[in-house]
Design a protein around this motif. Structure first.
Motif, PDB file in Angstrom:
ATOM      1  N   LYS A  72     -15.134   7.416  -3.977  1.00 53.12           N
ATOM      2  CA  LYS A  72     -13.763   7.666  -4.428  1.00 53.12           C
ATOM      3  C   LYS A  72     -13.259   6.489  -5.252  1.00 53.12           C
ATOM      4  O   LYS A  72     -12.557   6.648  -6.229  1.00 53.12           O
ATOM      5  CB  LYS A  72     -12.834   7.895  -3.232  1.00 53.12           C
ATOM      6  N   ILE A  73     -13.600   5.274  -4.809  1.00 54.14           N
ATOM      7  CA  ILE A  73     -13.047   4.095  -5.470  1.00 54.14           C
ATOM      8  C   ILE A  73     -13.739   3.802  -6.789  1.00 54.14           C
ATOM      9  O   ILE A  73     -13.101   3.497  -7.782  1.00 54.14           O
ATOM     10  CB  ILE A  73     -13.088   2.892  -4.489  1.00 54.14           C
ATOM     11  N   ALA A 112     -15.785   6.663   0.686  1.00 54.37           N
ATOM     12  CA  ALA A 112     -14.731   5.825   0.129  1.00 54.37           C
ATOM     13  C   ALA A 112     -15.222   5.112  -1.129  1.00 54.37           C
ATOM     14  O   ALA A 112     -14.526   5.032  -2.134  1.00 54.37           O
ATOM     15  CB  ALA A 112     -14.245   4.824   1.171  1.00 54.37           C
ATOM     16  N   LEU A 154       0.827  -1.221   0.000  1.00 47.38           N
ATOM     17  CA  LEU A 154       0.000   0.000   0.000  1.00 47.38           C
ATOM     18  C   LEU A 154       0.854   1.262   0.000  1.00 47.38           C
ATOM     19  O   LEU A 154       0.359   2.374   0.087  1.00 47.38           O
ATOM     20  CB  LEU A 154      -0.933   0.009   1.226  1.00 47.38           C
ATOM     21  N   MET A 165      -6.193   6.968   3.343  1.00 47.87           N
ATOM     22  CA  MET A 165      -5.700   6.864   1.962  1.00 47.87           C
ATOM     23  C   MET A 165      -5.804   5.433   1.449  1.00 47.87           C
ATOM     24  O   MET A 165      -6.041   5.211   0.263  1.00 47.87           O
ATOM     25  CB  MET A 165      -4.260   7.372   1.882  1.00 47.87           C
ATOM     26  N   ALA A 209      -5.237   2.160  -3.695  1.00 49.07           N
ATOM     27  CA  ALA A 209      -6.546   1.714  -3.227  1.00 49.07           C
ATOM     28  C   ALA A 209      -7.573   1.817  -4.355  1.00 49.07           C
ATOM     29  O   ALA A 209      -8.401   0.932  -4.533  1.00 49.07           O
ATOM     30  CB  ALA A 209      -6.985   2.541  -2.021  1.00 49.07           C
ATOM     31  N   ARG A 210      -7.498   2.896  -5.105  1.00 50.41           N
ATOM     32  CA  ARG A 210      -8.469   3.075  -6.202  1.00 50.41           C
ATOM     33  C   ARG A 210      -8.239   2.080  -7.335  1.00 50.41           C
ATOM     34  O   ARG A 210      -9.150   1.748  -8.068  1.00 50.41           O
ATOM     35  CB  ARG A 210      -8.427   4.513  -6.723  1.00 50.41           C
ATOM     36  N   LYS A 262       0.899   6.577  -4.987  1.00 51.50           N
ATOM     37  CA  LYS A 262       0.388   7.006  -3.678  1.00 51.50           C
ATOM     38  C   LYS A 262      -0.646   5.996  -3.156  1.00 51.50           C
ATOM     39  O   LYS A 262      -1.346   5.358  -3.942  1.00 51.50           O
ATOM     40  CB  LYS A 262      -0.295   8.374  -3.817  1.00 51.50           C
ATOM     41  N   THR A 263      -0.737   5.939  -1.860  1.00 53.13           N
ATOM     42  CA  THR A 263      -1.624   4.973  -1.218  1.00 53.13           C
ATOM     43  C   THR A 263      -3.057   5.046  -1.760  1.00 53.13           C
ATOM     44  O   THR A 263      -3.661   4.018  -2.064  1.00 53.13           O
ATOM     45  CB  THR A 263      -1.630   5.213   0.301  1.00 53.13           C
ATOM     46  N   ASP A 264      -3.590   6.249  -1.907  1.00 52.28           N
ATOM     47  CA  ASP A 264      -4.982   6.359  -2.350  1.00 52.28           C
ATOM     48  C   ASP A 264      -5.144   5.885  -3.789  1.00 52.28           C
ATOM     49  O   ASP A 264      -6.165   5.312  -4.146  1.00 52.28           O
ATOM     50  CB  ASP A 264      -5.525   7.787  -2.150  1.00 52.28           C
ATOM     51  N   LEU A 302     -16.414  -2.157  -0.463  1.00 48.27           N
ATOM     52  CA  LEU A 302     -15.537  -1.551  -1.467  1.00 48.27           C
ATOM     53  C   LEU A 302     -15.151  -2.549  -2.561  1.00 48.27           C
ATOM     54  O   LEU A 302     -14.699  -2.154  -3.623  1.00 48.27           O
ATOM     55  CB  LEU A 302     -14.275  -0.978  -0.789  1.00 48.27           C
ATOM     56  N   ARG A 326      -8.125   3.648   1.762  1.00 50.42           N
ATOM     57  CA  ARG A 326      -9.505   3.441   1.325  1.00 50.42           C
ATOM     58  C   ARG A 326      -9.818   4.291   0.100  1.00 50.42           C
ATOM     59  O   ARG A 326     -10.980   4.564  -0.198  1.00 50.42           O
ATOM     60  CB  ARG A 326     -10.482   3.780   2.464  1.00 50.42           C
ATOM     61  N   PHE A 383      -7.051  -3.574  -1.255  1.00 49.30           N
ATOM     62  CA  PHE A 383      -7.619  -3.223   0.046  1.00 49.30           C
ATOM     63  C   PHE A 383      -6.766  -3.868   1.132  1.00 49.30           C
ATOM     64  O   PHE A 383      -6.273  -4.976   0.971  1.00 49.30           O
ATOM     65  CB  PHE A 383      -9.048  -3.757   0.145  1.00 49.30           C
ATOM     66  N   MET A 384      -6.610  -3.137   2.226  1.00 51.92           N
ATOM     67  CA  MET A 384      -5.879  -3.727   3.339  1.00 51.92           C
ATOM     68  C   MET A 384      -6.733  -3.629   4.593  1.00 51.92           C
ATOM     69  O   MET A 384      -7.232  -2.559   4.931  1.00 51.92           O
ATOM     70  CB  MET A 384      -4.566  -2.963   3.533  1.00 51.92           C
TER      71      MET A 384
END
Lengths: 357, 244, 466
Positions: B108-109, B105, B51, C420, B79-80, B74-76, B161, C422, B84-85
């Motif tokens: 965003k995803i 969330a 991540l 982040m 994720a997108r 970047k982490t986000d 998600l 998420r 997932f963690m």
């Protein structure tokens, strides 16, 4: 007689709150102080150099000009202790005011050289009935990696004013640990300042105070954190009875650059009569982002449930209260390894509950 | 089989100390992988490195997800892209409710607006399945939640998600048998042939109801052995001693 | 983490300036003649005229505070203390002049009135330009009007309460207020009347180099209840503007009052406001305060719990950005048995801004069995800002439960990473955490205001983090 205005806080707040300083009337500062010879100084001669050439520069905060000048220019005891290496035996300074040594104005300087370690006990006591005066300065310079523990015990009688100013400088990785027992004095006024300069330096202060009769206790702790990852921990526990009054001013100041520093402060005051008064001003000042600061303060009477529980086991109310106070102070007392001094402190607590309760 | 994640020769430092010393790992769609190892072997570091947690510094190697190099994303963004963690100790966030957070969330995803009514129904359904009290939906995220509630809430987030790869970092730790069963049920609900699961654990309880395709033994920053579900049993019986 | 510092954020609607289009603007400065002139303009009754002159005398005698922010840049010779807008008091929105109406329209005032308020007052510079209240409240005997009207129409009620709760010798700016006060709202809720929907007064200072000195006097009579909302804003000018309002609240036995404020003064404003409540037996006053604007604020609402079982709660947030020094907090005096106070204060400092929480809790000898719980939390968003906590806790009796807690810190990197992971960007994650931090305060506000507050937070965070 003029009014002495002492112990200013580093930041002022509204004057109406009566906490920016303490004003004392009728404080007699003796002009002719005479000698003070009743000092027992015990130390290991091998690694400690004792001299009289103490620091006489001004303090950063201090109690105020009048009292500070008196010590810097006109003291009757000066002791400078230079500590090298790890000292096993406690260094002990016992000051006892008696009818031949009524005024004590001391200037003490402790220099802990790099990697040194020592425990120092400084005790003030007096004969019960004498009048006198105490006003002192203790400076500690803790150099890199040094570890200094100071046990400061004030047991002087309730007729003598007790003034004391402490100033510490902490270099990298040093640890300065204070255990303060503040029981004595008509007015007991303490100014404590630590300048934590070094990375990873740590300063802890554990205080117990006990106010009885018409004693006034004014405590002003100021700790400035400048070193990265430096730390301060202040814990004060106290009890007030009769018409005693206490001001606790504790400031933790995170200065710019002290990244990852932490500071904690707790103060807890047990009110044992409805005429005792407790004012607290626990300040947190912060100009750095990456820090963690917490403070808490509380005040109240002895828990009724606990009191009832103890009394149900056959103790009188007076004894139960005494027990509660002793329990509260026990955390600190059990860390005072000098049995003789511990015994003396416990006796003082007992005395406080045996008179006019 | 379609490859989902590939880790190549990954070296990672935490607090200036090398924790991962060259990890190689390949996960295909439809697979369940398990990383086991003693405390301090680098399990959590692996999850955080995937991540790209800035507290862990990659000094060498790469991570490819769905054919894309995400080593330094970047982490986000990661994720997108669909990873997932589930956190070992999920953060408490005062003032943001469980549902609002999930809604935000999810938006965003997926990049799509969330239809509130359907969404709430979906969340409620999952909560029922996970034996979670739906009264908690309006509570601040994780604030004052018990360990069990926090872990279930992580699984809830995973279900809502619906990522391509779910990494479960010590999700079973601190849970009793019933809660582990519920969490396993959640994982089974999520799992299909188009996604994958990476379970990080130091015990084998959670594996009894999930059938891992691969078990990797991580010791001192390296995968020292890879095997099937049998390997987990062996560890259960004999511990890690022989791999140290 | 990279940061972009933006000098001036766009405060959009708040910054709309109208032409300084007044009917009368008193010359700058503070002299006896000027006070007399204001008094003439306002057609004061004799007692008020004398009161103003007395206040001026006290103002001249009192010193500036020796603590808190530096307000030395304030030069009363440069401030016009009275600016009369070009309109009279209207009770019909359509009658308000176009430019003033537009301003309030954009601030959403008439909209809010329609949706969620029982009454509205709008002050523009020194005078109230609009006042109205729902018919049924009038029937129940509720009075909601501008202060000038109250002085003339309800002289007994006003005389009995005016500057009795906040006496003019309290501090220098209260004395100043007493001398030059103008505008503000007067509310009287009769015994037992419960006003379910809030009343709101909005204060707008448009005129440059001037001051606003509105006086708000609220009396909630026995067993009655009210929620009052106060909003303030001003466009930014280069020179200092001054706000020295005064709020006096009388919450009689068994009554309840909630007083909410969203303050968004422009960043050239010195906000030296005084607010105080006297709370009777079994009565309660709750303060909800959001401080976003002004260059310097010194504001410490105070509750005096005079009746047995009286209660007070303070919920406040301040948000200081570049060039702002917000010195705020709460004062409470426990003066009777079984009284209780709960304080919840939050502050956010960024871009070199400074937040100070300054407070007093005093539990007097006669306040046996009282309780007080204080909690302060400060958030630092960068390393050039300042956050100070200066609470005074003065406990004078033993039968109390008192506790105070304060925390200071930054947003944790772990929390940002969690969000982040998420799929939420770093900027959004921070904004989310800050909004969550402010939530205990925003949830106390009516929904429209909570939305406005969140917008203000977003506005303040824009460009400052990322």
């Amino acid at each position: 007689m003029e009014i002495l205005k002492l112990n200013e806080t580093p930041k002022r707040t509204s004057r109406n709150f009566n906490i920016n300083n303490i004003k004392l009337e009728n404080v007699e500062i003796p002009n002719n102080i005479g000698k003070f010879e009743n000092l027992a100084l015990i130390y290991e001669k091998k690694n400690i150099i004792v001299s009289e050439d103490v620091e006489i520069s001004k303090l950063t905060y201090g109690l105020g000009e009048v009292l500070e000048d008196k010590v810097l220019k006109n003291s009757n005891v000066t002791k400078k202790l230079k500590i090298n290496g790890k000292i096993k035996e406690d260094i002990i300074l016992e000051f006892k005011l008696d009818k031949n040594n009524t005024n004590l104005i001391e200037n003490i300087e402790i220099i802990a050289e790099e990697n040194s370690q020592a425990r120092i006990i400084i005790k003030y006591e007096s004969e019960e009935e004498i009048l006198g005066f105490h006003n002192g300065i203790i400076r500690v310079n803790a150099k890199d990696n040094s570890i200094i523990e100071i046990i400061l015990v004030n047991l002087i009688n309730k007729k003598i004013n007790n003034f004391i100013s402490i100033e510490n400088t902490l270099s990298a990785n040093s640890k300065v640990d204070y255990k303060i027992v503040d029981f004595g004095g008509k007015n007991s006024i303490t100014n404590y300042y630590s300048n934590i300069l070094g990375e990873n330096a740590s300063n802890t202060i554990n205080t117990i105070y006990l106010g009885t009769d018409n004693q006034v206790i004014d405590i002003n702790y100021i700790v400035e954190l400048r070193g990265k990852k430096s730390n301060v921990d202040i814990k004060a526990e106290g009890a007030l009875k009769d018409i005693a009054k206490k001001h606790f001013k504790g400031t933790i100041d995170f200065k710019k650059g002290c990244k990852k520093a932490t500071g904690n402060e707790t103060e807890n005051c047990m009110l044992l009569s409805d005429t005792a008064k407790s004012i607290a001003l626990p300040m947190l000042l912060c100009s750095e982002e990456e820090v963690e600061g917490n403070h808490s303060s509380s005040a109240g009477k002895v828990g009724e449930k606990e009191l009832f529980y103890i009394m149900s086991r056959g103790f009188s109310q007076k004894e139960a209260m005494k027990l509660m106070v002793r329990a509260k102070f026990n955390n600190l007392l059990e860390k005072i390894y000098n049995e003789k001094i511990k015994e003396q402190i416990l006796t003082k607590i007992d005395d406080a509950f045996n008179t006019n309760f | 089989m379609e490859e989902l994640l590939q880790i190549k020769d990954l070296h990672v430092n935490a607090e200036n100390k090398e924790i991962l010393k060259g990890i190689n790992l390949k996960i295909n769609k439809g697979e369940i992988h398990v990383i086991m190892g003693p405390n301090g072997s680098g399990k959590t570091t692996t999850a955080n490195a995937i991540l790209n947690n800035p507290m862990y510094k990659k000094t060498n190697g790469s991570i490819i997800f769905n054919g894309e190099d995400i080593t330094n994303s970047k982490t986000d963004e990661i994720a997108r892209k669909g990873i997932f963690m589930s956190f070992q100790s999920p953060e408490e966030i005062p003032g943001i409710s469980v549902t609002n957070f999930l809604k935000y969330a999810k938006n965003k995803i997926t990049g799509e607006p969330v239809r509130i009514f359907e969404f709430r129904e979906e969340v409620k359904k999952y909560m029922d399945e996970l034996c979670m009290n739906s009264n908690n939906m309006e509570r601040s995220l994780n604030v004052g939640f018990s360990e069990e509630k926090k872990k279930k809430n992580e699984i809830l987030q995973m279900l809502v998600l619906n990522p391509k790869l779910a990494i479960l970092d010590e999700t079973d730790s601190g849970l009793d048998v019933d809660a582990i069963r519920t969490v396993s049920k959640g994982i089974q609900m999520y799992k299909n042939e188009n996604n994958a699961v990476l379970i990080i654990t130091h015990n084998t309880k959670i594996l009894s109801s999930l059938k891992p395709d691969y078990v990797h033994i991580l010791v001192n920053g390296k995968i020292v052995k890879t095997g099937t579900g049998e390997l987990a049993k062996e560890i259960e019986d004999n511990g890690y001693a022989k791999y140290k | 983490m990279p940061k972009t510092n933006v000098n001036e954020i766009n405060r959009n609607i708040y910054d709309i300036k109208n032409k300084d289009n007044y009917d009368f603007k008193i010359k700058k400065g503070l002299t006896e003649d000027i006070i007399k002139e204001i008094s003439n303009q306002k057609e004061d009754p004799e007692w008020m005229r004398e009161f103003r002159l007395k206040a001026l005398e006290i103002y001249n005698k009192l010193e500036l505070p020796t603590w808190g922010p530096d307000i030395s840049e304030l030069n009363m010779d440069e401030i016009a203390t009275y600016v009369k807008p070009k309109t009279k008091l209207n009770s019909n929105w359509e009658d308000v002049p176009e430019d003033i109406k537009n301003t309030f329209d954009k601030l959403g005032i008439p909209e809010a009135e329609k949706k969620s308020l029982a009454g509205v007052g709008a002050q523009y510079d020194s005078e109230v330009v609009y006042h109205s209240m729902k018919e049924e409240l009038i029937k129940q005997g509720v009075i909601y009007t501008d202060m000038e009207t109250a002085v003339k129409k309800y002289p007994e009620l006003v005389k009995e309460h005016f500057m009795k709760c906040v006496p003019i010798y309290d501090h220098k700016f209260v004395a100043l207020h007493g001398a030059v006060w103008s505008g503000g709202s007067f509310v009287y809720v009769p015994k037992g009347v419960k006003v379910d929907i809030p009343l709101q007064s909005y204060f707008r200072l448009n005129s440059p180099e001037s001051g606003q000195f509105e006086h708000t006097l609220i009396i909630v009579d026995e067993g009655a209840s009210l929620h009052f909302i106060e909003g303030c804003s001003a466009p930014k000018y280069n020179k200092v503007n001054l706000h020295a309002g005064c709020v006096e609240l009388y919450v009689k036995d068994n009554a309840y009052l909630r007083y909410s404020t969203i303050e968004n003064w422009s960043k050239n404003m010195l906000n030296l406001n005084t607010k105080k409540a006297i709370v009777g037996k079994n009565a309660q006053v709750d303060w909800v305060t959001g401080s976003f604007g002004s260059k310097i604020s010194m504001l410490y609402p105070m509750s005096i719990l005079n009746g047995e079982n009286a209660k007070t709660e303070y919920t406040g947030i301040s948000f200081a950005g570049k060039g702002q020094d917000l010195d705020t907090g709460f004062k409470v005096i426990h003066n009777a048995k079984n009284t209780s106070s709960v304080v919840n204060s939050k502050s956010i400092s960024k871009n070199g801004g400074k937040c100070t929480y300054r407070s007093l809790v005093r539990i007097n000898e006669n306040a046996k069995n009282s309780k007080s719980t204080v909690s302060c939390e400060s958030l630092m968003l960068d390393d050039i800002s300042i956050s100070d906590t200066i609470p005074t806790n003065d406990i004078r009796t033993d039968e109390v439960e008192f506790s105070h807690e304060a925390k200071i810190g930054k947003i944790s990197d772990k929390t940002i990473f969690y969000l982040m992971s998420r799929g939420i960007s770093e900027e959004d994650a921070k904004a989310m955490i800050v909004r969550g931090f402010a939530y205990p305060i925003s949830k106390e506000l009516p929904i429209e205001y909570a939305v406005e507050m969140n917008n203000l937070i977003n506005l303040e965070l824009e460009g400052s983090i990322g």
